[in-house]
Design a protein around this motif. Structure first.
Motif, PDB file in Angstrom:
ATOM      1  N   ASN A 433       0.828  -1.210   0.000  1.00  0.00           N
ATOM      2  CA  ASN A 433       0.000   0.000   0.000  1.00  0.00           C
ATOM      3  C   ASN A 433       0.861   1.259   0.000  1.00  0.00           C
ATOM      4  N   VAL A 434       1.916   1.260   0.820  1.00  0.00           N
ATOM      5  CA  VAL A 434       2.773   2.442   0.916  1.00  0.00           C
ATOM      6  C   VAL A 434       3.510   2.681  -0.396  1.00  0.00           C
ATOM      7  N   VAL A 435       4.023   1.607  -0.988  1.00  0.00           N
ATOM      8  CA  VAL A 435       4.736   1.768  -2.267  1.00  0.00           C
ATOM      9  C   VAL A 435       3.794   2.334  -3.325  1.00  0.00           C
ATOM     10  N   THR A 436       2.613   1.757  -3.423  1.00  0.00           N
ATOM     11  CA  THR A 436       1.656   2.218  -4.433  1.00  0.00           C
ATOM     12  C   THR A 436       1.216   3.652  -4.175  1.00  0.00           C
ATOM     13  N   ALA A 437       0.844   3.956  -2.920  1.00  0.00           N
ATOM     14  CA  ALA A 437       0.349   5.291  -2.598  1.00  0.00           C
ATOM     15  C   ALA A 437       1.423   6.347  -2.817  1.00  0.00           C
ATOM     16  N   ALA A 438       2.652   6.064  -2.386  1.00  0.00           N
ATOM     17  CA  ALA A 438       3.726   7.045  -2.546  1.00  0.00           C
ATOM     18  C   ALA A 438       4.065   7.247  -4.026  1.00  0.00           C
ATOM     19  N   THR A 439       4.050   6.170  -4.785  1.00  0.00           N
ATOM     20  CA  THR A 439       4.329   6.289  -6.227  1.00  0.00           C
ATOM     21  C   THR A 439       3.264   7.121  -6.921  1.00  0.00           C
ATOM     22  N   VAL A 440       2.005   6.835  -6.621  1.00  0.00           N
ATOM     23  CA  VAL A 440       0.912   7.590  -7.236  1.00  0.00           C
ATOM     24  C   VAL A 440       0.980   9.054  -6.831  1.00  0.00           C
ATOM     25  N   ALA A 441       1.259   9.324  -5.547  1.00  0.00           N
ATOM     26  CA  ALA A 441       1.344  10.714  -5.088  1.00  0.00           C
ATOM     27  C   ALA A 441       2.462  11.459  -5.813  1.00  0.00           C
ATOM     28  N   ALA A 442       3.611  10.806  -5.981  1.00  0.00           N
ATOM     29  CA  ALA A 442       4.723  11.444  -6.692  1.00  0.00           C
ATOM     30  C   ALA A 442       4.339  11.728  -8.144  1.00  0.00           C
ATOM     31  N   ALA A 443       3.702  10.761  -8.797  1.00  0.00           N
ATOM     32  CA  ALA A 443       3.294  10.953 -10.196  1.00  0.00           C
ATOM     33  C   ALA A 443       2.273  12.077 -10.315  1.00  0.00           C
ATOM     34  N   LEU A 444       1.325  12.145  -9.384  1.00  0.00           N
ATOM     35  CA  LEU A 444       0.314  13.199  -9.427  1.00  0.00           C
ATOM     36  C   LEU A 444       0.933  14.575  -9.206  1.00  0.00           C
ATOM     37  N   ALA A 445       1.878  14.664  -8.272  1.00  0.00           N
ATOM     38  CA  ALA A 445       2.526  15.945  -8.011  1.00  0.00           C
ATOM     39  C   ALA A 445       3.317  16.417  -9.224  1.00  0.00           C
ATOM     40  N   LEU A 446       4.042  15.489  -9.863  1.00  0.00           N
ATOM     41  CA  LEU A 446       4.783  15.865 -11.072  1.00  0.00           C
ATOM     42  C   LEU A 446       3.829  16.228 -12.208  1.00  0.00           C
ATOM     43  N   ALA A 447       2.699  15.538 -12.276  1.00  0.00           N
ATOM     44  CA  ALA A 447       1.719  15.874 -13.317  1.00  0.00           C
ATOM     45  C   ALA A 447       1.187  17.282 -13.125  1.00  0.00           C
ATOM     46  N   CYS A 448       0.986  17.690 -11.884  1.00  0.00           N
ATOM     47  CA  CYS A 448       0.540  19.063 -11.610  1.00  0.00           C
ATOM     48  C   CYS A 448       1.579  20.066 -12.120  1.00  0.00           C
ATOM     49  N   ALA A 449       2.861  19.783 -11.850  1.00  0.00           N
ATOM     50  CA  ALA A 449       3.918  20.677 -12.334  1.00  0.00           C
ATOM     51  C   ALA A 449       3.932  20.719 -13.862  1.00  0.00           C
ATOM     52  N   ALA A 450       3.718  19.555 -14.488  1.00  0.00           N
ATOM     53  CA  ALA A 450       3.752  19.511 -15.957  1.00  0.00           C
ATOM     54  C   ALA A 450       2.571  20.250 -16.572  1.00  0.00           C
ATOM     55  N   LEU A 451       1.421  20.207 -15.925  1.00  0.00           N
ATOM     56  CA  LEU A 451       0.232  20.855 -16.487  1.00  0.00           C
ATOM     57  C   LEU A 451       0.361  22.373 -16.514  1.00  0.00           C
ATOM     58  N   VAL A 452       1.268  22.909 -15.736  1.00  0.00           N
ATOM     59  CA  VAL A 452       1.473  24.359 -15.779  1.00  0.00           C
ATOM     60  C   VAL A 452       1.934  24.783 -17.171  1.00  0.00           C
ATOM     61  N   LEU A 453       2.596  23.887 -17.901  1.00  0.00           N
ATOM     62  CA  LEU A 453       3.088  24.218 -19.237  1.00  0.00           C
ATOM     63  C   LEU A 453       1.945  24.485 -20.214  1.00  0.00           C
ATOM     64  N   LEU A 454       0.721  24.096 -19.842  1.00  0.00           N
ATOM     65  CA  LEU A 454      -0.431  24.332 -20.711  1.00  0.00           C
ATOM     66  C   LEU A 454      -1.125  25.647 -20.372  1.00  0.00           C
ATOM     67  N   ARG A 455      -0.392  26.579 -19.812  1.00  0.00           N
ATOM     68  CA  ARG A 455      -1.010  27.820 -19.374  1.00  0.00           C
ATOM     69  C   ARG A 455      -1.645  28.590 -20.537  1.00  0.00           C
ATOM     70  N   GLU A 456      -1.088  28.453 -21.712  1.00  0.00           N
ATOM     71  CA  GLU A 456      -1.637  29.170 -22.865  1.00  0.00           C
ATOM     72  C   GLU A 456      -2.950  28.558 -23.347  1.00  0.00           C
ATOM     73  N   ARG A 457      -3.281  27.401 -22.831  1.00  0.00           N
ATOM     74  CA  ARG A 457      -4.551  26.756 -23.191  1.00  0.00           C
ATOM     75  C   ARG A 457      -5.321  26.474 -21.884  1.00  0.00           C
ATOM     76  N   PRO A 458      -5.856  27.520 -21.283  1.00  0.00           N
ATOM     77  CA  PRO A 458      -6.450  27.380 -19.930  1.00  0.00           C
ATOM     78  C   PRO A 458      -7.614  26.394 -19.868  1.00  0.00           C
ATOM     79  N   SER A 459      -8.402  26.291 -20.933  1.00  0.00           N
ATOM     80  CA  SER A 459      -9.535  25.354 -20.889  1.00  0.00           C
ATOM     81  C   SER A 459      -9.044  23.918 -20.782  1.00  0.00           C
ATOM     82  N   LEU A 460      -8.050  23.564 -21.601  1.00  0.00           N
ATOM     83  CA  LEU A 460      -7.488  22.218 -21.543  1.00  0.00           C
ATOM     84  C   LEU A 460      -6.789  21.981 -20.222  1.00  0.00           C
ATOM     85  N   GLN A 461      -6.046  22.979 -19.765  1.00  0.00           N
ATOM     86  CA  GLN A 461      -5.349  22.850 -18.491  1.00  0.00           C
ATOM     87  C   GLN A 461      -6.338  22.615 -17.350  1.00  0.00           C
TER      88      GLN A 461
END
Length: 777
Positions: A433-461
């Motif tokens: 559970n810890v391995v899965t939860a920590a991995t998913v949390a890390a991926a979600l946090a990085l995905a949030c950082a990556a989505l900032v790159l879509l700032r020019e397309r606010p609807s998609l972001q």
């Protein structure tokens, strides 16, 4: 609202596509029985003043958690019990989502950010898992709407806005959660203090006080009976230790970010009791209040980023401090903060269970995420704060996943140090559970950082951010809500049929259940949770047996008489083997081990076994009649009566220990006479008495304020008998003894509430009519 409904339907697809109904925890133990009782009385055009099904009887309107004035109660008059409950519960989620969305929009949060905050709160772990306790779910889901309307009123005070905001505050009270009502008013005070658009301080204070007064007056039908009941009883926590049961364990704070890493989403659909008792104990229970408090890594990232971007503003620090205070209070026994509040704030003492504050923690973080969206992703925002926060959150999560996956850093060192004999499957499950939860949390946090790159397309972001958050919450929390076959509610257990065979039709029957925390055997063909539900129903535990019209000698609801509680808790064995039958209890359900422990002290005519569940139904050979004549033995006070009732030998069955201001005549040896109880509702007891000598008529129901008695139409005092029940002195001869119950404070509450509702609505109507009149030239 269409989108909100679609998101809720997708999240609760199991509930919508199945005939199964919500049945976990108090949904089964008190929600269904109380709704069933309310509907049965109201459909017969009777007002349910007295509840005979718990602790020898108590007030129904006076118990806050019955929520008898909530408008959703009326569903139970037109829909089957399970269906009405399912509709009630599922309606809460679009309400929570829409209310949070509206609240965020009032703070100029972009639509996508407001939707993100609404999704965060509506599908957070607390709200999803508190489907096991609908009254608290209803109160929590109503809170954002109430705060939104309060904010609109505080900004632009007006009669219409005051009426709407007061109605929603009253609706929080009508849901059945007194603590939520108090905290909702505290949030209104906070809004009045911090909202820059609320105007000068004099206007702020006046508008805030008027709104709180309006909410209190509109909720008077619930508040005044509860206040009267509180003054005369002990409905809440009687000690700090009892108040802090179901505290949020500090280990579970990781759930806010990582997800429910302690839960088993497949087998128990929650945190197994062995994990609770060894890792997150609370109040001696083998269960937790909710199985998840997960809020989603994306929400945590946006909330932290928003705070980082607003660190120079004093309001950010005030809001962060208030949120930390709520979190500290929810931790209960882990910190001294809850104890300080318990000692210093008198009105806090009736409240119980610090974990009930978690919805405020969840709503606070959801709002912080929405404001963080506005501050970082809105026009002129600081998107870099989201990038840096996402990376900083992802790094420790990834490190935890690697450390545990490669070297068992958490399971082999931290976990084994606290649980040396942990079973292998539990160790592997928690580690995974810890391995899965920590991995998913890390991926979600990085995905949030990556989505900032879509700032020019606010609807998609915005769409991707909302989808990411909804997906994270669905992955973690959706498996944890529990459904069971509706047939469990519709099929009486085997012991119910046995009891009905042994009693006269229409006779009131009281049952004692000696079971503690349920540890059910696994029934072939049923899941773990369904086996637990069947076990609870078959054991005739309070208050589920009210579904079958059987009364309980045990307490579960908080309105039980202190006198009943004194006898029940002083000596548990004595209660089940001697006191319960003396107080009119005819049957007892117990396990084989308990039957062996009680031994010969359990005088029973017969016993019926349920070999599948390991339960036994016994019938007391010496059970006293529900209503009977007795010889009074006068004592000076409650302490002396308790000493006599708790002595090694009980008084003879035809003797009642009566607390008398003046001595009562003692009848001579021999028969006492006969009684005939006329049929009628539980609030009106009429007994035809033929007494051969002066004595007392004992009514083996709880002594509670609100009862009045007459003998042949003349008012007569009700006496305390056998510590916990009622007695009326009767002279020799034929007499009619009548006892009537009316909840203290109910009439005043209904009058005040009706006047408040009618007054505000009439004033709004008059103002609207006046506005439509043409002005004179």
């Amino acid at each position: 609202m269409a989108l909100a409904g679609l998101l809720c339907a997708a999240f609760f697809f199991r509930a919508l596509t199945s005939s199964d109904v919500f049945m976990a925890g108090d949904t089964l133990r008190d929600f269904y029985p109380m709704r069933h009782y309310w509907a049965s009385r109201v459909s017969a055009f009777e007002f349910p003043d007295w509840l005979p099904y718990d602790g020898l009887g108590q007030s129904f309107p006076g118990i806050f958690i019955t929520g008898m004035f909530h408008p959703m109660m009326w569903l139970h008059l037109v829909l089957p019990l399970g269906t009405a409950a399912k509709v009630t519960l599922l309606t809460c989620f679009p309400l929570a989502l829409g209310g949070t969305y509206a609240l965020m929009r009032a703070f100029q949060v972009p639509r996508a950010g407001a939707l993100f905050a609404g999704v965060t709160f509506a599908f957070c772990g607390y709200l999803v898992c508190i489907t096991n306790n609908p009254k608290y779910l209803q109160a929590a889901s109503t809170l954002p709407v109430a705060l939104w309307l309060a904010l609109r009123y505080l900004r632009e005070p007006g009669l219409g806005r005051l009426t709407l905001a007061g109605m929603l505050l009253a609706l929080v009270a009508f849901a059945g959660d007194a603590q939520a009502f108090v905290m909702a008013n505290a949030c209104v005070v906070g809004l009045a203090a911090l909202e820059p658009l609320a105007g000068p301080w004099r206007r702020r204070v006046g508008a805030c006080a008027l709104l709180i007064l309006a909410g209190g007056l509109l909720a008077a039908p619930q508040l005044l009976p509860a206040a009267a009941f509180t003054a005369a009883s002990e409905p809440g926590a009687r000690s700090l230790g009892e108040a802090q049961r179901f505290s949020l364990h500090p280990l579970r704070l990781w759930e806010l970010l990582l997800g429910p890493f302690l839960a088993d989403p497949v087998g128990t659909q929650g945190i197994p009791n062995i994990v609770v008792t060894r890792l997150v104990p609370s109040g001696g229970f083998g269960r937790v209040w909710v199985d998840s408090v997960y809020l989603g890594a994306p929400a945590c990232v946006l909330a932290l980023a928003g705070f980082a971007a607003s660190v120079r503003g004093w309001r950010a620090w005030v809001l962060a401090g208030a949120w930390m205070l709520l979190l500290a209070l929810s931790l209960g026994e882990a910190l001294p903060v809850y104890g300080w509040v318990y000692q210093l704030v008198p009105f806090w003492r009736p409240f119980r269970y610090p974990e009930k504050l978690v919805p405020l923690v969840s709503l606070g973080l959801a709002a912080a995420a929405g404001l963080g969206w506005k501050r970082c992703l809105g026009p002129g925002g600081s998107p870099r704060a989201v990038i840096w926060t996402g990376v900083l959150v992802a790094l420790p999560c990834a490190a935890l996943a690697l450390a545990e996956g490669l070297g068992g850093a958490w399971s082999q060192h931290w976990l084994r140090a606290r649980w040396p004999d942990i079973p292998g499957p539990a160790l592997q499950g928690l580690s995974g559970n810890v391995v899965t939860a920590a991995t998913v949390a890390a991926a979600l946090a990085l995905a949030c950082a990556a989505l900032v790159l879509l700032r020019e397309r606010p609807s998609l972001q915005g769409a991707l951010f909302v989808a990411l958050q909804w997906g994270a919450l669905a992955w973690a929390n959706e498996p944890l809500y529990q459904l069971s076959p509706v047939e469990l509610l519709q099929t009486p257990p085997s012991f119910v049929q046995r009891i009905r065979e042994r009693v006269s039709p229409g006779e009131s029957v009281r049952v004692a259940s000696s079971l503690r925390e349920a540890r059910p055997p696994r029934v072939p063909g049923l899941s773990f949770n369904d086996s637990q539900r069947l076990y609870l129903l078959s054991s005739l535990a309070p208050d589920a047996l009210a579904l079958w019209g059987l009364e309980s000698a045990n307490e579960y609801l908080p309105g039980v008489s202190p006198r009943v509680r004194q006898l029940l808790h002083t000596d548990r064995t004595r209660w089940f083997t001697a006191l319960a039958p003396r107080l009119g209890t005819r049957f007892l359900v117990l396990t084989a081990l308990e039957r062996q422990a009680f031994g010969e002290r359990l005088a029973a005519r017969s016993a019926v076994e349920d070999p599948l569940l390991g339960l036994t139904l016994v019938e007391y050979a010496d059970a006293a009649p529900r209503i009977h004549l007795a010889r009074p033995e006068c004592v000076a006070d409650r302490a002396e009566a308790a000493r006599r009732m708790l002595a090694p030998t009980l008084p003879p069955p035809d003797v009642a220990i009566v607390e008398c201001a003046e001595a009562l005549p003692r009848p001579p040896p021999g028969p006492l006479g006969q009684v005939h109880v006329a049929p009628g509702p539980p609030e009106h007891v009429t007994v035809d008495v033929e007494a051969l000598a002066p004595g007392v008529l004992v009514v083996n129901d709880a002594f509670q304020p609100g009862w009045r008695a007459t003998v042949d139409g003349v008012e007569a005092p009700i006496l305390h008998a056998n510590v916990a029940v009622r007695a009326v002195a009767v002279p020799a001869g034929r007499h009619v003894v009548a006892l009537h119950y009316h909840t203290p404070g109910l009439t005043a509450g209904l009058v005040v509430g009706a006047l408040a509702w009618l007054g505000l609505l009439a004033a709004c109507l008059a103002r609207r009519l006046a506005a439509r009149r043409p002005r004179a030239a």
